[in-house]
Structures are given as structure tokens and as C-alpha cells.
Motif scaffolding. Structure first.
Motif, mmCIF file in Angstrom:
data_model
loop_
_atom_site.group_PDB
_atom_site.id
_atom_site.type_symbol
_atom_site.label_atom_id
_atom_site.label_comp_id
_atom_site.label_asym_id
_atom_site.label_seq_id
_atom_site.Cartn_x
_atom_site.Cartn_y
_atom_site.Cartn_z
ATOM 1 N N PRO A 166 0.830 -1.217 0.000
ATOM 2 C CA PRO A 166 0.000 0.000 0.000
ATOM 3 C C PRO A 166 0.856 1.254 0.000
ATOM 4 O O PRO A 166 1.949 1.292 0.588
ATOM 5 C CB PRO A 166 -0.810 -0.133 1.294
ATOM 6 N N VAL A 167 0.347 2.301 -0.655
ATOM 7 C CA VAL A 167 1.136 3.497 -0.914
ATOM 8 C C VAL A 167 1.721 4.089 0.348
ATOM 9 O O VAL A 167 2.884 4.530 0.369
ATOM 10 C CB VAL A 167 0.269 4.543 -1.649
ATOM 11 N N ASP A 168 0.969 4.104 1.438
ATOM 12 C CA ASP A 168 1.468 4.742 2.654
ATOM 13 C C ASP A 168 2.604 3.968 3.305
ATOM 14 O O ASP A 168 3.264 4.463 4.220
ATOM 15 C CB ASP A 168 0.337 4.948 3.656
ATOM 16 N N GLU A 169 2.865 2.733 2.841
ATOM 17 C CA GLU A 169 3.958 1.936 3.384
ATOM 18 C C GLU A 169 5.155 1.864 2.438
ATOM 19 O O GLU A 169 6.227 1.382 2.811
ATOM 20 C CB GLU A 169 3.477 0.503 3.663
ATOM 21 N N GLN A 170 4.989 2.313 1.215
ATOM 22 C CA GLN A 170 6.006 2.067 0.200
ATOM 23 C C GLN A 170 7.290 2.840 0.456
ATOM 24 O O GLN A 170 7.264 3.978 0.957
ATOM 25 C CB GLN A 170 5.467 2.431 -1.184
ATOM 26 N N ILE A 171 8.394 2.202 0.115
ATOM 27 C CA ILE A 171 9.694 2.855 0.108
ATOM 28 C C ILE A 171 10.370 2.529 -1.215
ATOM 29 O O ILE A 171 9.984 1.592 -1.912
ATOM 30 C CB ILE A 171 10.589 2.380 1.280
ATOM 31 N N SER A 172 11.360 3.297 -1.571
ATOM 32 C CA SER A 172 12.140 3.001 -2.777
ATOM 33 C C SER A 172 13.530 3.582 -2.617
ATOM 34 O O SER A 172 13.725 4.580 -1.920
ATOM 35 C CB SER A 172 11.464 3.587 -4.032
ATOM 36 N N ARG A 173 14.497 2.908 -3.239
ATOM 37 C CA ARG A 173 15.882 3.367 -3.222
ATOM 38 C C ARG A 173 16.489 3.045 -4.592
ATOM 39 O O ARG A 173 16.103 2.094 -5.260
ATOM 40 C CB ARG A 173 16.703 2.655 -2.141
ATOM 41 N N GLY A 174 17.484 3.818 -4.972
ATOM 42 C CA GLY A 174 18.176 3.544 -6.224
ATOM 43 C C GLY A 174 17.522 4.231 -7.403
ATOM 44 O O GLY A 174 16.376 4.669 -7.348
ATOM 45 N N THR A 175 18.267 4.317 -8.477
ATOM 46 C CA THR A 175 17.789 5.009 -9.670
ATOM 47 C C THR A 175 17.389 4.059 -10.793
ATOM 48 O O THR A 175 16.596 4.428 -11.649
ATOM 49 C CB THR A 175 18.880 5.960 -10.203
ATOM 50 N N ILE A 176 17.943 2.875 -10.813
ATOM 51 C CA ILE A 176 17.637 1.943 -11.896
ATOM 52 C C ILE A 176 17.914 0.530 -11.415
ATOM 53 O O ILE A 176 18.854 0.281 -10.650
ATOM 54 C CB ILE A 176 18.480 2.279 -13.155
ATOM 55 N N GLU A 177 17.059 -0.409 -11.816
ATOM 56 C CA GLU A 177 17.192 -1.787 -11.363
ATOM 57 C C GLU A 177 18.088 -2.611 -12.279
ATOM 58 O O GLU A 177 18.877 -3.432 -11.820
ATOM 59 C CB GLU A 177 15.822 -2.441 -11.258
ATOM 60 N N ARG A 178 17.955 -2.411 -13.589
ATOM 61 C CA ARG A 178 18.752 -3.175 -14.552
ATOM 62 C C ARG A 178 19.575 -2.234 -15.405
ATOM 63 O O ARG A 178 19.136 -1.136 -15.741
ATOM 64 C CB ARG A 178 17.857 -4.019 -15.457
ATOM 65 N N LEU A 179 20.734 -2.690 -15.784
ATOM 66 C CA LEU A 179 21.634 -1.927 -16.640
ATOM 67 C C LEU A 179 22.027 -2.765 -17.850
ATOM 68 O O LEU A 179 22.090 -3.992 -17.773
ATOM 69 C CB LEU A 179 22.919 -1.554 -15.880
ATOM 70 N N ALA A 180 22.295 -2.077 -18.939
ATOM 71 C CA ALA A 180 22.912 -2.758 -20.071
ATOM 72 C C ALA A 180 24.327 -3.161 -19.693
ATOM 73 O O ALA A 180 24.961 -2.550 -18.829
ATOM 74 C CB ALA A 180 22.928 -1.847 -21.289
ATOM 75 N N TYR A 181 24.816 -4.208 -20.331
ATOM 76 C CA TYR A 181 26.171 -4.686 -20.050
ATOM 77 C C TYR A 181 27.182 -3.548 -20.201
ATOM 78 O O TYR A 181 27.167 -2.818 -21.209
ATOM 79 C CB TYR A 181 26.538 -5.800 -21.027
ATOM 80 N N GLU A 182 28.049 -3.420 -19.223
ATOM 81 C CA GLU A 182 29.128 -2.456 -19.341
ATOM 82 C C GLU A 182 30.107 -2.944 -20.409
ATOM 83 O O GLU A 182 30.490 -4.110 -20.431
ATOM 84 C CB GLU A 182 29.835 -2.303 -18.001
ATOM 85 N N GLY A 183 30.489 -2.047 -21.292
ATOM 86 C CA GLY A 183 31.412 -2.413 -22.363
ATOM 87 C C GLY A 183 30.747 -3.048 -23.561
ATOM 88 O O GLY A 183 31.428 -3.663 -24.400
ATOM 89 N N ALA A 184 29.421 -2.921 -23.685
ATOM 90 C CA ALA A 184 28.711 -3.507 -24.829
ATOM 91 C C ALA A 184 29.246 -2.936 -26.138
ATOM 92 O O ALA A 184 29.575 -1.746 -26.234
ATOM 93 C CB ALA A 184 27.225 -3.238 -24.711
ATOM 94 N N TYR A 185 29.322 -3.782 -27.169
ATOM 95 C CA TYR A 185 29.864 -3.334 -28.450
ATOM 96 C C TYR A 185 29.346 -4.221 -29.573
ATOM 97 O O TYR A 185 28.820 -5.312 -29.355
ATOM 98 C CB TYR A 185 31.399 -3.377 -28.437
ATOM 99 N N ASP A 186 29.530 -3.736 -30.790
ATOM 100 C CA ASP A 186 29.330 -4.511 -32.020
ATOM 101 C C ASP A 186 30.586 -4.357 -32.864
ATOM 102 O O ASP A 186 31.149 -3.261 -32.968
ATOM 103 C CB ASP A 186 28.132 -3.998 -32.828
ATOM 104 N N GLU A 187 31.005 -5.445 -33.480
ATOM 105 C CA GLU A 187 32.157 -5.404 -34.378
ATOM 106 C C GLU A 187 31.848 -6.212 -35.630
ATOM 107 O O GLU A 187 31.162 -7.237 -35.568
ATOM 108 C CB GLU A 187 33.407 -5.985 -33.710
ATOM 109 N N THR A 188 32.354 -5.741 -36.750
ATOM 110 C CA THR A 188 32.283 -6.522 -37.988
ATOM 111 C C THR A 188 33.637 -6.474 -38.677
ATOM 112 O O THR A 188 34.411 -5.522 -38.511
ATOM 113 C CB THR A 188 31.218 -5.981 -38.959
#
Length: 1008
Positions: free
Chosen positions: A451-473
């Protein structure tokens, strides 16, 4: 455009000749190559005559001797303007001083004095003016080439897809695939894009591509069908870009373009439709009328000789800055968000051309393409029906950076008059960066659904894209062309390998906490047997990770014979053999297709023998590989677990639960694999065939003495096979029971298939499935046992055109396309819902999703009219226009599978809990049965002013896009219900996007 040069060429036309194809848009090719060259050919000449072609900008030249039949052909010519001359009786006779060689274009220069042409003396040199054809009878396919001069004259937005949209049969893709187009009814992921002969299509999704400074485009070729054996890996269209190059004259220049926000039309508001929920009816969903967008672009270039006639350089750079301010979505009560975005697109291109001598050429191209975007989110409140609003605090944001460098090398060797070798090699690397605003890697993300009156939240984002993601050809091609009498034999091999590191991982320490309510003493929904504690609250530790590094290898070889049967008939016979290999994150092949034979045939008939009337046709098969993202979704390990606890308190600073007591049996995974990659043998059906299509076309073109050319083409495309995933438990379970396996084994086999395996839809497939003990069982299933209908996607189109070539004063072209795009699957994508899982759509997950799926497909546009033109009103003033009008895409009403006693088992155990079926309010609602989106109309106008006092070195421009501010609805939410059958959905049939409003662009350009 240099008006002095234009005037000079116009004078030459009036006194001596008509330029072959002018500098206009070319259709067709004599030497159609992905290496991006053209050819000059001719007939009716004295055998033994020496023909010399010379590039007017670089001095490069080639000579060839006319054969015994009076013909000659000079192929593999770099694009540009050439003079064509012959040596007769010790005197040079210029047949044509300004032949435009275009990408894949075959330009005929025939006749001469020996052929009875008229001879005019210009400056002591004889210029022979035989009547030049305006139809390229050496082409058997369908293509358009747009030169830089023409693109500069037309009011065109500076992007590759906007250029492609000028060609018939090409439509803009769904707005959820930005910057993409559909060719001939195909999905937006089925195209191939080349820069200087190297494929630059996005290797992860195959949607979009690397691009380059728009002003660096020398020529842009759009192939809409019938391409020869040298091309592959496309069942849509091909776009081939050749960059500008340096010449013997130093040139410098720059431009600035400005599209101010204050002169844009107001963006159309998006509103909720009447959907059975009065609180939403007519409410603004997105107040786009408050959106502001400002854009400015700067560009510079330099080109010239490092060594005259031998070594040249061209370099170009541009920087585009956009600032966007727009409200987000609204709910009853007036709450919304606000987005402020700043986009920066720096691009550059450099090219070195080294004419070692007239028989050996080297080219080196470097391109940098990087997009940077900062998005800031703010709280925002407005009162529905009023314009008053309040912009609040910054609530979040993210920084994106995508881009990298491309390097291409090319060698051309004219080994003899009849033997030419070309080789291309390229490498590309693209990095992907995402940095959330305010992200603290030491902080645990906390979410709360209590319920809204009990809710808490922390952090800005839950999931992230892989660090260092790339494409190569990396890859290359080798082509050998051998002229043997009436035959032009071509042999080639090409290969391209792509690699992508992609995926998603948890933020912070690698997990998050999720609080939620539950019913005391009852199992927690989705909790894997965990029972709710007495206080009715739980917390779960959530872990998710999916990704890795994946590779695709594509290789092919081809043979082709262009046989000039006689002076009127040309026959092209070719065959291509392709191999595709897809690797998972462990470097193991999970899908391989070998010996994919693709025959190609084309014919061109010069009916009257004077190149004024051509009948042509072609037929061929085309294959397409799966991009890297298929491995990400289907062949990679996916860790997805929840572990449930009761708790006695919450840390007020971190939000972390205190006093944890485990409720279940440890981490529970709904995907049954706990992060392990599936066995590569089980990912796809055995012997799976690739996505492939057959195409047939027949066309006619007629040139008239007044300069007009008219034509028509009929094309039929039939998608013969596709790859998608299925996720149905029942076929494997039923097969196991029917074949005497135990209930436990049958259940395990069914669950293995339900984990989504790649297959060929509508056909028999054989799967290797784990029986639960690590042993694999081969499960052959007929098409009937799988229960799916036969795959169907067909496109039929009739294109009509009328064109007036440029005569120094004006040119114009009008195209009309009548088409039908029909079937039960779009292809690799599903535009109905904007799904971006290429090759793994929702369509074929279980047979019920395909019921009533046959109908008009999302890229269907029954009528499409396109027109563009340019008028040189005076030496100083130029006027231009582009226009389009087309019918809207089909509409659907999708809902839940019918709730009937016969469907109870399916709805209980297998049905997706959402409105994904072609039923609406428990009634059949076949694909495309809800009518069409409205017609779209657009007119763009342009005017240029090049003052005489500036000696054509300065040009001012004004372009007005969407002059009448016609903003048409492009697509809509196709769900008709939500929450259950018959329950109204607040966003049912809501418009997703409108075409852009009117915009005015100012430009200034200087050339020295």
C-alpha cells in the motif's frame, strides 16, 4: 551545384549531343556490384577502334579495343564524370565529354563518325553527337541512383531512410523502429546497407546502419528488387552508398542548417480514444502541442590532389545538435513527466584515392559515426483541459553514447582489357554506453508494491545494459570479371563476420529487493511454493542477468554470366551459394545453414534496337541470416531468480530488509535453467532452414523524343521460409505419450519445448529435447502435430512512373504504386506491437496466436504516390518540391483468447495473460479487419538563391517540410481490451505516433 558548369553542359547539348542519362537518376546496371562501380559500353563501331575513357576530375583513364562485332565494354569504373573518345585516322574524336557513371550503372556511348553520327568541332577537337539513349538497356533489375547534385537540389531530410523513401515500393517502417524502412512488403530488419562496398547494417538487430556526413554522399543507390548474384543477405532492399572523392582541383566548403523551434507547427496531441472508460475519453495522453524541438547542423569539407593525377584526398565532417523538450504521458488527475533531451551527432569521413597507374587503383575510407544523447526527466503537473503547467524537480535521466569507426580498403586491378579484379576489406567497431543519472553502484535498488502509505524506494535503476557492450564486424570480398566474346563472366567470394557483446545485468551488488503484499497462509503468487507469513508482507531478493558475446559468420560465392545474345537481347544467369553460422556466448555453433543455393536470372530486350523501348524481367531466390540478438534471446544463459523472505524491519537509510527468515526452498527460477545457457543442440530444430524468399518481376520502359520516359513494373515476392521461436508445451508432451514415454518424461520434454526453441514455422521440425536427466530425445513433429498454419507473406506491386530528364532547366518524376502485402506474418519483426526481438516474435509461440492471423500485414499500403522535381528558374534561383500521398496501414483489434469451455485448459495453462490474439470481446477479429489508418499527405518545397556576385560560391536555401502541416496518425495501439475478455482498455486504439509537423530549415553553403 555549380551553375557555370551547368550552363556549359547545356550549351554542349544544344550544339553537339545529349548527355547519356544526363546526371540524372540511373536505373539498372551493367556491372552491378556491391563494390560500387559502374560501366560504359557501346556498339555499332568499327572493329579495332581504340576507345578511351578519362575521368574529368582525376585524370584516370582506360583504353579498350572494339571487338569484331563492333562492341566494347569498360567495367569496374569508379563513379564520376568521364569523357569518351575514339582514335580515328590519327585524329581524336570525342563521342561524349560528360558521361555520368553511376553506381552499378551501365551508360551506353555508341556510334561516332564511323556509325554515321553528326560531327561538330569544338576547340579543335571533334565532338561526335549520336543520339544518346535515355534508357539503360543493360539493366535487368529495379534500382534508382541519386547523385549528390540531385540530393542537394531536392528538399530532403538528411538521412538514409529519407533518400530510400524516394524510391517506389519503399515505405516508412513503424515508428517504434526509428530510422528504418520497409522494401516491397518486407520487415524493416531485412535490408542490407553498404558504404563503399562494405556492409554496415546493424549486426545486433539488422535494423538501421552506420551512416556518414550527408554531404559526403557522392551517390546513393536504392535497389528495390531483382538484384544479381553478387548481392545477398537481404529479402528486403539494398542501399548502396558511394562517398565523394578528391580530384585534381582543390575545393573547400562548408554549410550551416538551422531548423528553429519557433517556426515548427504545433505537434498533434495524443489523446485517449473512446474506449468504454469515461474517465479517459478524450483525455490528453501526451500533450505534444507543448513539445519544442530545435536543430542546427554545421559541416565542412576539403578535397584535392596530393599528387596530381595520382593521389587524392576528400574529408568531410558535420556536427548536428538537437534540443528537445516534451511532456510525457498523462493519467486522470493530470500527473505526467517531462523530458528534456540534448542530442549531439558528430560524424566525419575521409577518403584517400591512389591511382598507382591507370591499371591499378587503391582506395581507403575512414568513417566515424557517433550519437550522444542526454535525457533528463522532470516532474510535471498540468490540469487536464488547461494550458497551465508546473515543471518540477529533476527525477532522473540517462546518458547514451553509440558509435565508433569504420575502415574500408579497396583494390581495383585492370589486369587486361578483358580481365578485372577487385578486392574489398573492412572493419568496424561500435561501442554502446549507458550511464543513468544519479547512479550509485554501491546502492541496492529497492522496489515496493505494498500500500502506498507503506512504500519505500531506493536507487535510480534496477537493470543496466552490459558495461562495455559493443558490435564489431570484419570482412571482405573478391570479384573477378572476365569479358569473353559476348559473355561477361563474373566470379566472386565474400565473407563478413560480426560480433556483439550485449545483455542486461542488475545494478548495484547484482540484486534488488522487492517488497510486496500477500494473503497470510497462502502461496505467494509466482513464489515457487513460498507461503505468505502471518503479517501479509514479504520481500524477495531478485536477480536477473542475460547476455554474453555472440558471433555470426556469413560467407558466399557466386558465378554470373551476362550474355549479350545479340544486339537486342541480354541474358543474365547467375547462382549464389551462401553459408550462415550463428554462435552462442560459449563460441559454439547453435544454428548453421550450408549450401543455400540462390539462382538468379534476368533478361533485357531492346525491342526496337535503338534503346528507346525496353522490356525486362528477373527472377531469383534470396536468403537472410539471423542477427546476433537471436543468440542473446534464445541461446544465452538467462539467470532469473527470486528468493522469498519474511522480515521484521527495514533499514531507514538503505531500504534493505532486516530480520530475514527464508520462506521457500531457496532461489526459485521460472525459467528452470538458473543462468545456464541451453545446450546448443537444443536451441533450434535440427537442420533448420534460413529465412528465404522468391521474387519475380516484369517491366517495360519507353522513351519518347520529347524527353519523357514512362514505365511500369509488376513484382511478386513470396516468403518461402522463416525462422522464429515456438514456446508450446503440448506437441512434445503429446508426442511422448503417443510413443510410450512416461508421464514424467513427457512433462520434461514438454517443458523443454516450452522454453522457446527456434524452428521453421508452418513446417515439420525435429527437436532435440532434454528428458529431465540430461539425456536428449529426438522429437520429430509434423506440421499437423505442431498445429501451426503454413507461413505466408506475399507482396504484389505494380509500379508506374513518368520521368522527365534534366535539360538544364528542370526535371521531374512521378511514381504510383498499387500493392498488396498479405499473409499471416510480417517476417522477422512484429509491427503490430512494435516487437524488437528480431527473429523471435510472439507470432509463433503457440498455434492459437496464429488463428485469424491471415490478412493485410502492417507494411501494406495499397496506394502510394511519390513525386519530386527541380526547376532552375534563373541562373540565381532554383525551386524544388517533393510530394507523397499514401493510404494508411491496416488496423487490428486484438484481445484475449475466447473464454469458452472448450478453451478452458488452454486459457488455464498455456495462454498468455494478455490481449495478444485476433479476438476482441470474445468475437473473432481477423487481421486487418478493422479498416485502415487515414491517408497521409505531404508536400515539401525548397528554394535556393545563388547570387551572381558570389560567382556561384555562395548559396542560400529555404526548405519547408510538410507545407500544409498535415499530421497523419501513423499507427495505433492494437489491443482492444485488457485485464480480461470484454474489459475495456484505457489505451485501446490510441494513436502511437503522428507524422511530423511543418518545419522550416534555413541553410547557407559556401564552396571555394
Amino acid at each position: 551545384m555549380n551553375l557555370n558548369k551547368t550552363a556549359t553542359r547545356r550549351h554542349l547539348r544544344k550544339t553537339a549531343l545529349t548527355l547519356a542519362l544526363g546526371a540524372l537518376f540511373a536505373t539498372g546496371a551493367a556491372q552491378a556490384q556491391s563494390s560500387a562501380v559502374g560501366s560504359i559500353f557501346g556498339s555499332g563501331m568499327e572493329p579495332g577502334t581504340v576507345v578511351t575513357v578519362r575521368n574529368n576530375d582525376t585524370g584516370f583513364q582506360r583504353q579498350i579495343t572494339v571487338d569484331a562485332s563492333g562492341r566494347y565494354s569498360i567495367g569496374a569504373l569508379p563513379t564520376g564524370t568521364y569523357s569518351v573518345a575514339v582514335d580515328q585516322s590519327g585524329q581524336q574524336t570525342v563521342l561524349n565529354p560528360g558521361v555520368q557513371v553511376v553506381i552499378g550503372g551501365g551508360t551506353e556511348v555508341s556510334g561516332g563518325a564511323a556509325a554515321g553520327g553528326d560531327v561538330t568541332t569544338l576547340g579543335g577537337v571533334q565532338v561526335t553527337g549520336s543520339r544518346m539513349p535515355v534508357i539503360d538497356v543493360s539493366s535487368t533489375d529495379t534500382r534508382r541512383v541519386f547523385t549528390s547534385e540531385r540530393l542537394e537540389q531536392l528538399p530532403v531530410r538528411e538521412s538514409l531512410e529519407q533518400v530510400a523513401l524516394l524510391a517506389p515500393g519503399v515505405v516508412l517502417a513503424d515508428s517504434r523502429y526509428p530510422g528504418a524502412a520497409s522494401f516491397g512488403g518486407s520487415a524493416a530488419s531485412e535490408n542490407a546497407i553498404y558504404i563503399n562496398g562494405y556492409a554496415v547494417t546493424n549486426p545486433l538487430t539488422n535494423i538501421g546502419s552506420t551512416t556518414l556526413p550527408f554531404d559526403a554522399i557522392g551517390q546513393a543507390q536504392v535497389i528495390t528488387g531483382g538484384y544479381g548474384a553478387e548481392f545477398g543477405r537481404s529479402t528486403g532492399g539494398v542501399m548502396n552508398i558511394v562517398t565523394k572523392r578528391g580530384g585534381n582541383e582543390w575545393k573547400f566548403g562548408g554549410e550551416m542548417m538551422y531548423t528553429p523551434k519557433g517556426l515548427r507547427g504545433n505537434y498533434e496531441d495524443i489523446r485517449y480514444e473512446h474506449n468504454g472508460l469515461p474517465a479517459f475519453d478524450g483525455l490528453v495522453y501526451s500533450r505534444r502541442s507543448m513539445r519544442e524541438a530545435n536543430e542546427v547542423k554545421y559541416g565542412m569539407y576539403a578535397s584535392g590532389p596530393l599528387v596530381k593525377d595520382r593521389l587524392f584526398i576528400y574529408a568531410s565532417g558535420e556536427l548536428t545538435n538537437q534540443s528537445i523538450s516534451t511532456p510525457g504521458t498523462a493519467r486522470p488527475g493530470g500527473d505526467a513527466g517531462w523530458l528534456k533531451a540534448n542530442l549531439e551527432d558528430p560524424r566525419w569521413m575521409a577518403k584517400i584515392d591512389w591511382n598507382i597507374n591507370d591499371n591499378h587503383l587503391l582506395e581507403f575510407t575512414a568513417v566515424s559515426d557517433t550519437e550522444k544523447e542526454t535525457r533528463d526527466n522532470y516532474s510535471f503537473v498540468y490540469t487536464p483541459g488547461q494550458d497551465a503547467f508546473r515543471l518540477g524537480e529533476r527525477t532522473g535521466g540517462i546518458y547514451y553514447e553509440d558509435g565508433g569507426e569504420l575502415y574500408i580498403g579497396k583494390y581495383t586491378g585492370y589486369l587486361s582489357d578483358n580481365l578485372t579484379l577487385t578486392a574489398v576489406y573492412g572493419e568496424q567497431s561500435v561501442d554502446h554506453i549507458e550511464t543513468p543519472f544519479g547512479y550509485d553502484p554501491s546502492e541496492v535498488y529497492v522496489a515496493d508494491s505494498r500500500p502506498v502509505d507503506e512504500q519505500i524506494s531506493r536507487g535510480t535503476i534496477e537493470r543496466l545494459a552490459y558495461e562495455g557492450a559493443y558490435d564489431e564486424t570484419r570482412g571482405g570480398r573478391l570479384d573477378l570479371e572476365w569479358r569473353l566474346g559476348d559473355h561477361g563472366l563474373r566470379f566472386g567470394y565474400d565473407r563478413q563476420d560480426s560480433e556483439s557483446m550485449a545483455g542486461t545485468q542488475m545494478s548495484g551488488p547484482g540484486y534488488s529487493w522487492r517488497y510486496g503484499p500477500c494473503t497470510a497462509g497462502q502461496p505467494i503468487a509466482g513464489g515457487g511454493g513460498a507461503v505468505c507469513p502471518s503479517n501479509g508482507e514479504y520481500v524477495s531478493q531478485y536477480i536477473y542477468e542475460n547476455g554474453g558475446t555472440f558471433k555470426v559468420e556469413q560467407a558466399a560465392y557466386y558465378v554470373e554470366d551476362r550474355w549479350q545474345v545479340n544486339d537486342q537481347w541480354l541474358l543474365t544467369l547467375g547462382i549464389r551459394n551462401e553459408t550462415f553460422k550463428n554462435y552462442n556466448a560459449d563460441g559454439i555453433v547453435y544454428v548453421e545453414q550450408k549450401d543455400q543455393w540462390a539462382p538468379r536470372i534476368g533478361v533485357s530486350w531492346d525491342v526496337l534496337g535503338d534503346s528507346s523501348l525496353k522490356v525486362y524481367g528477373n527472377a531469383g531466390r534470396y536468403h537472410l541470416a539471423m542477427p546476433n540478438n537471436v543468440a542473446l534471446r534464445g541461446a544465452a544463459g538467462s539467470l532469473y531468480t527470486n528468493e522469498y523472505f519474511s522480515f521484521t524491519g527495514i533499514d531507514p537509510v538503505t531500504g534493505v530488509p532486516l530480520g530475514l527468515v527464508e520462506l521457500g526452498d531457496g532461489p526459485y527460477s521460472a525459467n528452470r535453467e538458473y543462468g545456464q545457457a541451453p545446450d546448443p543442440r537444443s536451441v533450434a530444430a535440427k537442420g533448420i532452414k534460413s529465412h528465404y524468399q522468391d521474387e519475380y518481376a516484369l517491366g517495360i520502359e519507353k522513351a519518347f523524343e520529347n524527353g519523357l520516359t514512362v514505365g511500369a513494373r509488376y513484382v511478386y515476392r513470396d516468403l518461402k521460409g522463416a525462422i522464429d521461436d515456438m514456446c508450446d508445451y503440448r506437441p512434445a508432451y503429446n508426442w511422448a505419450i503417443d510413443n510410450g514415454y512416461s508421464e514424467e518424461v513427457a512433462d520434461n520434454l514438454g517443458n523443454a519445448l516450452a522454453n522457446c526453441r527456434l524452428f521453421n514455422p508452418g513446417e515439420a521440425n525435429t527437436f532435440l529435447l532434454d528428458d529431465g536427466t540430461g539425456n536428449f530425445v529426438e522429437v520429430p513433429l509434423t506440421a499437423g502435430e505442431l498445429g501451426f498454419p503454413k507461413l505466408k507473406r506475399s507482396y504484389q506491386g505494380i509500379d508506374f512512373f513518368v520521368e522527365r530528364p534534366f535539360d538544364g532547366t528542370w526535371f521531374g518524376r512521378v511514381d504510383y504504386t498499387l500493392s498488396r502485402n498479405y499473409g499471416n506474418a510480417e517476417g522477422q519483426l512484429k509491427s503490430d506491437i512494435g516487437q524488437t526481438d528480431v527473429g523471435q516474435t510472439q507470432d509463433w509461440d503457440h498455434p492459437e496466436l496464429m488463428e485469424l492471423a491471415n490478412g493485410y500485414l502492417p507494411n501494406h499500403r495499397k496506394h502510394y504516390v511519390k513525386a519530386f522535381g527541380f526547376y532552375q528558374a534563373s541562373p540565381e534561383w532554383g525551386l524544388s518540391a517533393t510530394m507523397s500521398a499514401f493510404s494508411g496501414r491496416p488496423k487490428n483489434c486484438m484481445g484475449y483468447y475466447p473464454q469458452t469451455p472448450e478453451n478452458e485448459e488452454f486459457n488455464t495453462y498455456y495462454a498468455y495473460g494478455g490481449p495478444y490474439y485476433f479476438y476482441c470481446n470474445n468475437q473473432p477479429s481477423p487481421r486487418g479487419s478493422q479498416g485502415n489508418m487515414p491517408w497521409s499527405y505531404r508536400l515539401d518545397l525548397g528554394v535556393t538563391y545563388a547570387p551572381n556576385f558570389a560567382n556561384n560560391q555562395l548559396k542560400f536555401g529555404l526548405d519547408i517540410f510538410n507545407v500544409f502541416d498535415r499530421q497523419s496518425a501513423q499507427n495505433q495501439i492494437e489491443y482492444g481490451e485488457n485485464g480480461g475478455p470484454g474489459l475495456p482498455y484505457s489505451q485501446a486504439h490510441r494513436v502511437i505516433s503522428y507524422s511530423d509537423p511543418r518545419a522550416i530549415r534555413f541553410s547557407i553553403r559556401a564552396d571555394f
